[in-house]
Design a protein around this motif. Structure first.
Motif, PDB file in Angstrom:
ATOM      1  N   ASP A   1      14.995 -61.691  19.713  1.00 48.45           N
ATOM      2  CA  ASP A   1      14.023 -60.740  20.254  1.00 48.45           C
ATOM      3  C   ASP A   1      13.492 -61.193  21.607  1.00 48.45           C
ATOM      4  N   LEU A   2      13.254 -62.489  21.761  1.00 49.23           N
ATOM      5  CA  LEU A   2      12.777 -62.998  23.045  1.00 49.23           C
ATOM      6  C   LEU A   2      13.795 -62.735  24.149  1.00 49.23           C
ATOM      7  N   GLU A   3      15.066 -62.931  23.843  1.00 50.08           N
ATOM      8  CA  GLU A   3      16.115 -62.675  24.828  1.00 50.08           C
ATOM      9  C   GLU A   3      16.226 -61.187  25.140  1.00 50.08           C
ATOM     10  N   LEU A   4      16.109 -60.360  24.100  1.00 49.66           N
ATOM     11  CA  LEU A   4      16.204 -58.910  24.283  1.00 49.66           C
ATOM     12  C   LEU A   4      15.068 -58.394  25.162  1.00 49.66           C
ATOM     13  N   ILE A   5      13.868 -58.919  24.975  1.00 50.73           N
ATOM     14  CA  ILE A   5      12.710 -58.485  25.768  1.00 50.73           C
ATOM     15  C   ILE A   5      12.969 -58.716  27.253  1.00 50.73           C
ATOM     16  N   VAL A   6      13.458 -59.900  27.610  1.00 51.48           N
ATOM     17  CA  VAL A   6      13.754 -60.187  29.020  1.00 51.48           C
ATOM     18  C   VAL A   6      14.835 -59.244  29.541  1.00 51.48           C
ATOM     19  N   GLN A   7      15.869 -58.999  28.742  1.00 57.88           N
ATOM     20  CA  GLN A   7      16.934 -58.087  29.150  1.00 57.88           C
ATOM     21  C   GLN A   7      16.394 -56.683  29.413  1.00 57.88           C
ATOM     22  N   MET A   8      15.523 -56.206  28.535  1.00 54.41           N
ATOM     23  CA  MET A   8      14.978 -54.863  28.681  1.00 54.41           C
ATOM     24  C   MET A   8      14.060 -54.749  29.889  1.00 54.41           C
ATOM     25  N   LEU A   9      13.230 -55.746  30.109  1.00 48.63           N
ATOM     26  CA  LEU A   9      12.335 -55.717  31.261  1.00 48.63           C
ATOM     27  C   LEU A   9      13.112 -55.878  32.566  1.00 48.63           C
ATOM     28  N   GLU A  10      14.178 -56.662  32.532  1.00 43.99           N
ATOM     29  CA  GLU A  10      15.037 -56.784  33.702  1.00 43.99           C
ATOM     30  C   GLU A  10      15.661 -55.436  34.048  1.00 43.99           C
ATOM     31  N   ALA A  11      16.073 -54.695  33.012  1.00 41.56           N
ATOM     32  CA  ALA A  11      16.755 -53.418  33.231  1.00 41.56           C
ATOM     33  C   ALA A  11      15.847 -52.386  33.886  1.00 41.56           C
ATOM     34  N   THR A  12      14.546 -52.426  33.558  1.00 37.72           N
ATOM     35  CA  THR A  12      13.614 -51.441  34.118  1.00 37.72           C
ATOM     36  C   THR A  12      12.871 -51.971  35.337  1.00 37.72           C
ATOM     37  N   GLY A  13      12.995 -53.272  35.595  1.00 35.49           N
ATOM     38  CA  GLY A  13      12.280 -53.871  36.717  1.00 35.49           C
ATOM     39  C   GLY A  13      10.831 -54.185  36.409  1.00 35.49           C
ATOM     40  N   ASP A  14      10.444 -54.063  35.133  1.00 33.51           N
ATOM     41  CA  ASP A  14       9.060 -54.344  34.741  1.00 33.51           C
ATOM     42  C   ASP A  14       8.824 -55.840  34.600  1.00 33.51           C
ATOM     43  N   ARG A  15       7.571 -56.222  34.734  1.00 34.60           N
ATOM     44  CA  ARG A  15       7.121 -57.573  34.440  1.00 34.60           C
ATOM     45  C   ARG A  15       5.814 -57.480  33.660  1.00 34.60           C
ATOM     46  N   PRO A  16       5.503 -58.481  32.850  1.00 37.35           N
ATOM     47  CA  PRO A  16       4.233 -58.460  32.125  1.00 37.35           C
ATOM     48  C   PRO A  16       3.052 -58.272  33.068  1.00 37.35           C
ATOM     49  N   HIS A  17       2.099 -57.458  32.635  1.00 37.57           N
ATOM     50  CA  HIS A  17       0.907 -57.241  33.448  1.00 37.57           C
ATOM     51  C   HIS A  17      -0.109 -58.335  33.102  1.00 37.57           C
ATOM     52  N   ILE A  18      -0.402 -59.176  34.071  1.00 38.34           N
ATOM     53  CA  ILE A  18      -1.321 -60.298  33.852  1.00 38.34           C
ATOM     54  C   ILE A  18      -2.690 -59.953  34.413  1.00 38.34           C
ATOM     55  N   SER A  19      -3.667 -59.967  33.541  1.00 33.81           N
ATOM     56  CA  SER A  19      -5.035 -59.640  33.935  1.00 33.81           C
ATOM     57  C   SER A  19      -5.652 -60.757  34.762  1.00 33.81           C
ATOM     58  N   LYS A  20      -5.396 -62.002  34.331  1.00 33.57           N
ATOM     59  CA  LYS A  20      -6.025 -63.135  35.022  1.00 33.57           C
ATOM     60  C   LYS A  20      -5.225 -64.404  34.760  1.00 33.57           C
ATOM     61  N   ILE A  21      -5.027 -65.202  35.796  1.00 32.29           N
ATOM     62  CA  ILE A  21      -4.440 -66.533  35.663  1.00 32.29           C
ATOM     63  C   ILE A  21      -5.561 -67.547  35.833  1.00 32.29           C
ATOM     64  N   VAL A  22      -5.694 -68.424  34.847  1.00 30.23           N
ATOM     65  CA  VAL A  22      -6.824 -69.350  34.787  1.00 30.23           C
ATOM     66  C   VAL A  22      -6.324 -70.787  34.833  1.00 30.23           C
ATOM     67  N   GLN A  23      -7.051 -71.643  35.547  1.00 34.10           N
ATOM     68  CA  GLN A  23      -6.729 -73.066  35.548  1.00 34.10           C
ATOM     69  C   GLN A  23      -7.153 -73.694  34.226  1.00 34.10           C
TER      70      GLN A  23
END
Length: 331
Positions: free
Chosen positions: A282-304
């Protein structure tokens, strides 16, 4: 010693930062790997479930580099130096963690250049949960993730959170109609993520009219809002919206009765509380699917990764107003 987020207090319900945590030791006889963590994301379960139930160390989602492998890892082809992402078994909010090979995936070499560690670190809980909802709803067909019938309709409830956005992105090319229920202020965001229509849950008249006017029109409902902490319960209200044949309601949470049904294997055929099963495929499939649509996870905030950063991140997560994922940069 290492930096880590840990559960403290009598029941293990307090989220605390320490720089004196013991570095985990790899059991060389198991199919586990020792990871140097680069990034980790958090989920509501990280503060809602006490330590006496799931352990002292906090966090499940990560991306990092393999530093040591167990002796029973030959079937996974994971080696020292590989960049991997997925599910940590001993807390991902730490400089080092342990992960079983069957619940992580290697970042493909052609993906490393276009994906950041902070993005890969978001895929474990939110995206696998959303994917498994859409599989249960027959929107995504295994093993390829492709479905020739893209005329289907999907309703995503709680669409602007981490799991909701994941569901929108993953079914973007698999459904003709994708309706998102969220706050009106997040309307443009969810449209950008894949929604074709938006319903504002803060407008009770609009929400009620939607449920009255869409009986029998959805192939799949992905409910990421019920029992999320604000008294929401869309379960019973959503069932009439399903098509008569094959419609599926899926939820990420539910009442005690729903959990009892899930654990006892007595769920109704068209009502499923999804208990995420972490796995490499499933982890591999998720990357494949997001690659196909050009999507990336939407990150609200990156924290140190610090005491202040930990407090800030969990305060934001507990507010239930996060749009997308909160991610820590660890190393």
């Amino acid at each position: 010693m290492m930096k880590a987020a840990v559960r403290t207090g009598v029941l293990g319900t307090t989220v605390s930062f320490t720089d004196q945590a013991k570095r985990p030791k790899l059991n060389s006889k198991r199919a586990d790997v020792l990871i140097k963590v680069h990034a980790a994301s958090i989920n509501p379960v990280d503060y809602k479930v006490p330590g006496f139930m799931i352990g002292k160390m906090i966090g499940m989602d990560f991306c990092g580099t393999v530093e040591q492998v167990g002796s029973d890892t030959s079937s996974s082809n994971i080696q020292v130096g590989d960049l991997v992402y997925g599910h940590a078994s001993q807390g991902s909010l730490a400089e080092y963690t342990i992960a079983p090979t069957q619940s992580i995936a290697k970042a493909p070499s052609d993906v490393k250049k276009s994906w950041k560690a902070t993005e890969l670190a978001t895929l474990n809980v939110a995206y696998q949960s959303a994917l498994q909802c859409l599989k249960q709803g027959n929107i995504i067909i295994e093993p390829s993730g492709k479905d020739n019938n893209n005329e289907k309709s999907v309703l995503v409830i709680g669409a602007s959170g981490g799991c909701g956005i994941a569901a929108l992105q993953l079914c973007r090319s698999r459904a003709k109609k994708i309706v998102a229920i969220c706050s009106g202020k997040n309307s443009q965001l969810v449209k950008d993520m894949g929604a074709t229509d938006v319903v504002d849950y803060t407008n009770e008249e609009e929400l009620s009219a939607f449920f009255r006017g869409n009986v029998g029109k959805f192939d799949c409902v992905v409910d990421a809002a019920t029992n999320s902490g604000g008294g929401e319960d869309y379960w019973k209200r959503s069932l009439p919206l399903l098509i008569n044949t094959g419609g599926q309601y899926t939820s990420l949470n539910g009442s005690a009765t729903k959990w009892l049904r899930a654990f006892s294997g007595m769920q109704k055929p068209n009502e499923t509380l999804i208990m995420c099963k972490q796995n490499t495929a499933d982890l591999e499939l998720i990357v494949q699917m997001l690659e196909a649509t050009g999507d990336r996870p939407h990150i609200s905030k990156i924290v140190q990764f610090s005491k202040q950063g930990l407090e800030e991140a969990f305060e934001l997560l507990k507010s239930r107003r996060t749009r997308g994922k909160i991610v820590f940069e660890i190393v």
